[in-house]
Design an enzyme around this catalytic site. Structure first.
Site, mmCIF file in Angstrom:
data_model
loop_
_atom_site.group_PDB
_atom_site.id
_atom_site.type_symbol
_atom_site.label_atom_id
_atom_site.label_comp_id
_atom_site.label_asym_id
_atom_site.label_seq_id
_atom_site.Cartn_x
_atom_site.Cartn_y
_atom_site.Cartn_z
ATOM 1 N N TYR A 14 2.321 2.004 -3.347
ATOM 2 C CA TYR A 14 1.225 2.425 -4.232
ATOM 3 C C TYR A 14 0.866 3.881 -3.939
ATOM 4 C CZ TYR A 14 -3.383 2.519 -6.446
ATOM 5 O OH TYR A 14 -4.460 2.851 -7.226
ATOM 6 N N ARG A 47 -29.359 -0.622 -17.070
ATOM 7 C CA ARG A 47 -30.276 -1.188 -18.057
ATOM 8 C C ARG A 47 -31.566 -0.366 -18.155
ATOM 9 N NH1 ARG A 47 -34.362 -5.082 -17.723
ATOM 10 N NH2 ARG A 47 -34.732 -6.098 -19.703
ATOM 11 N N ASP A 101 0.818 -1.211 0.000
ATOM 12 C CA ASP A 101 0.000 0.000 0.000
ATOM 13 C C ASP A 101 0.851 1.260 0.000
ATOM 14 O OD1 ASP A 101 -2.049 -1.722 0.144
ATOM 15 O OD2 ASP A 101 -2.702 -1.179 2.185
ATOM 16 N N LYS A 146 -24.959 -16.948 -13.174
ATOM 17 C CA LYS A 146 -25.887 -15.828 -13.351
ATOM 18 C C LYS A 146 -25.686 -14.910 -12.148
ATOM 19 C CE LYS A 146 -30.660 -14.703 -14.458
ATOM 20 N NZ LYS A 146 -30.814 -13.644 -13.439
ATOM 21 N N GLU A 204 -22.298 -20.543 -17.407
ATOM 22 C CA GLU A 204 -21.588 -19.589 -16.533
ATOM 23 C C GLU A 204 -22.510 -19.107 -15.425
ATOM 24 O OE1 GLU A 204 -20.537 -16.962 -19.780
ATOM 25 O OE2 GLU A 204 -22.108 -15.548 -19.233
ATOM 26 N N LYS A 237 -32.625 -21.087 -13.069
ATOM 27 C CA LYS A 237 -32.658 -20.519 -11.714
ATOM 28 C C LYS A 237 -32.488 -21.612 -10.674
ATOM 29 C CE LYS A 237 -34.481 -16.712 -10.906
ATOM 30 N NZ LYS A 237 -33.948 -15.401 -10.532
ATOM 31 N N SER A 283 -33.516 -9.062 -21.578
ATOM 32 C CA SER A 283 -33.518 -9.916 -20.402
ATOM 33 C C SER A 283 -33.285 -11.349 -20.878
ATOM 34 C CB SER A 283 -34.865 -9.766 -19.701
ATOM 35 O OG SER A 283 -34.805 -10.386 -18.458
ATOM 36 N N LEU A 284 -33.412 -12.323 -19.985
ATOM 37 C CA LEU A 284 -33.220 -13.730 -20.363
ATOM 38 C C LEU A 284 -34.469 -14.511 -20.004
ATOM 39 C CD1 LEU A 284 -29.655 -14.500 -18.927
ATOM 40 C CD2 LEU A 284 -30.275 -14.460 -21.344
HETATM 41 S S1 IVH Z 1 -26.192 -12.541 -20.773
HETATM 42 C C1 IVH Z 1 -29.569 -10.519 -23.645
HETATM 43 N N1 IVH Z 1 -24.898 -13.516 -18.776
HETATM 44 O O1 IVH Z 1 -29.487 -11.655 -15.881
HETATM 45 C C2 IVH Z 1 -29.187 -10.664 -22.251
HETATM 46 N N2 IVH Z 1 -26.758 -12.104 -18.303
HETATM 47 O O2 IVH Z 1 -32.315 -12.241 -15.855
HETATM 48 C C3 IVH Z 1 -27.896 -11.356 -22.215
HETATM 49 N N3 IVH Z 1 -27.130 -11.731 -15.911
HETATM 50 O O3 IVH Z 1 -30.494 -8.960 -17.877
HETATM 51 C C4 IVH Z 1 -27.406 -11.348 -20.863
HETATM 52 N N4 IVH Z 1 -25.449 -12.955 -15.193
HETATM 53 O O4 IVH Z 1 -28.486 -8.625 -16.283
HETATM 54 C C5 IVH Z 1 -25.933 -12.750 -19.150
HETATM 55 N N5 IVH Z 1 -23.624 -14.454 -17.113
HETATM 56 C C6 IVH Z 1 -24.639 -13.681 -17.478
HETATM 57 C C7 IVH Z 1 -25.460 -13.017 -16.548
HETATM 58 C C8 IVH Z 1 -26.521 -12.245 -16.997
HETATM 59 C C9 IVH Z 1 -26.446 -12.168 -14.837
HETATM 60 C C10 IVH Z 1 -28.338 -10.882 -15.825
HETATM 61 C C11 IVH Z 1 -28.475 -9.852 -16.918
HETATM 62 C C12 IVH Z 1 -29.826 -10.125 -17.529
HETATM 63 C C13 IVH Z 1 -30.510 -10.851 -16.428
HETATM 64 C C14 IVH Z 1 -31.645 -11.661 -16.925
#
Ligand code: IVH
Length: 322
Positions: free
Chosen positions: A37, A135, A34, A114, A112, A311, A83-84
């Site tokens: 830095y 968003r 630190d 979420k 990956e 989920k 969204s997804l």
């Molecule tokens: S890809 C077109 N990858 O989850 C949307 N989203 O419930 C492509 N999220 O709005 C998003 N981890 O904010 C993607 N590894 C991940 C994510 C992720 C969290 C969020 C994102 C999205 C929401 C949908």
């Protein structure tokens, strides 16, 4: 020191501090203490104060700058931030896979985490961070650039190998540890604690004074392309590796899967690991790895047809009363 050498020294200090920020905040393997830095940082501050002609908004000293805002400007997303679609069982994922296989073949999946945080768009022009936006409703979000610049894991400048114009998208989160400490501070000050790290992250990004945001333990994971600069990647995994190379924090865990059996196994493995991450996760995201197939699959009103969220059952904090 002559003007040229002052300019060079300033540039050297900025690059060094960027390098150490990256080692500390992104790679978690600092190489200086630190004190050393702080010496670099103080020298840079002093030179910049004495030579305002060399000011740069991308200097590490500008992570906390500017006066409190009275509100956030609006930013239109191009393309919209989608969204997804969600699944809650392996059967629903099998339906997703069947839909995909009807339209395309010769692909793999990527699984990956979420990340449970706040979606964010980062825009770079001339390889400098010029805009960060939430968003919002997907079409229009808030310009939170000053707040996001305080997140030290986010590069303010990109290396020459990155495109001049680039938009990447990801999730801002509050670290688990940081959340616990923040809530302790909130309670000590007689304020209402935050319900969970996601609320705390969202609340922090809405603060109008970025100096306050700088004290909030925020971080980011970048997981998606924006509208500019990512056209050349043929696979998602290659894109994420390149983001890492450009200095972005990306997911510490992902699996490329050839079959649905591999996808299910990856989802189960990820669930056993959920407590090992610095961020909370509420599921897995399954994405087609081959980006060239995204246009073929297209999107629904809700989200892309090349990805699904899976989920996990919500976690319940259990208190054992003795
Ligand atoms: S890809 C077109 N990858 O989850 C949307 N989203 O419930 C492509 N999220 O709005 C998003 N981890 O904010 C993607 N590894 C991940 C994510 C992720 C969290 C969020 C994102 C999205 C929401 C949908």
């Amino acid at each position: 020191m002559g003007r040229e050498s002052i300019k060079e020294r300033i540039e050297f200090l900025r690059s060094e501090i960027e390098r150490h920020d990256r080692l500390y905040y992104v790679e978690a393997r600092p190489v200086i203490g630190d004190r050393d830095y702080d010496l670099l940082y103080e020298e840079l501050l002093k030179l910049e104060r004495e030579h305002p002609e060399f000011h740069s908004d991308s200097s590490p000293t500008q992570r906390v700058s500017g006066e409190p805002l009275s509100g956030f400007a609006q930013v239109r997303h191009n393309p919209p931030m989608q969204s997804l679609d969600k699944t809650h069982s392996k059967g629903e994922l099998a339906d997703f896979d069947a839909m995909v296989r009807k339209e395309v073949d010769g692909f793999t999946y990527n699984v990956e985490p979420k990340v449970d945080g706040v979606s964010m768009s980062l825009f770079y022009e001339d390889r400098r961070l010029v805009r960060a936006a939430t968003r919002g409703n997907g079409q229009v979000g808030d310009d939170v650039t000053l707040n996001v610049k305080t997140i030290r894991a986010i590069p303010l400048r990109l290396p020459p190998s990155a495109p001049e114009s680039l938009e990447v998208r990801g999730e801002v989160y509050m670290t688990r540890d940081g959340f616990v400490k923040l809530n302790e501070r909130e309670e000590e000050s007689g304020r209402e604690p935050f319900a969970n790290p996601r609320n705390a992250a969202a609340g922090s990004l809405k603060l109008l004074d970025s100096k306050e945001v700088a004290n909030r333990p925020l971080d980011i994971v970048i997981y998606n392309a924006g509208g500019t600069g990512c056209e050349g990647f043929s696979t998602h995994s290659e894109m994420i590796e390149t983001f890492r190379y450009w200095g972005f924090p990306v997911t510490p865990w992902s699996k490329t899967c050839a079959t649905m059996e591999d996808v299910y196994a990856a989802i189960d493995e990820l669930e056993t690991l959920r407590h090992t991450f610095r961020f909370e996760i509420d599921g897995a995201v399954v994405k087609l790895n081959e980006r060239s197939l995204y246009d073929v699959l297209g999107a629904t009103a809700h989200g892309p047809r090349w990805a699904r969220a899976y989920k996990y059952a919500p976690e319940r904090a259990e208190t054992v009363v003795e």
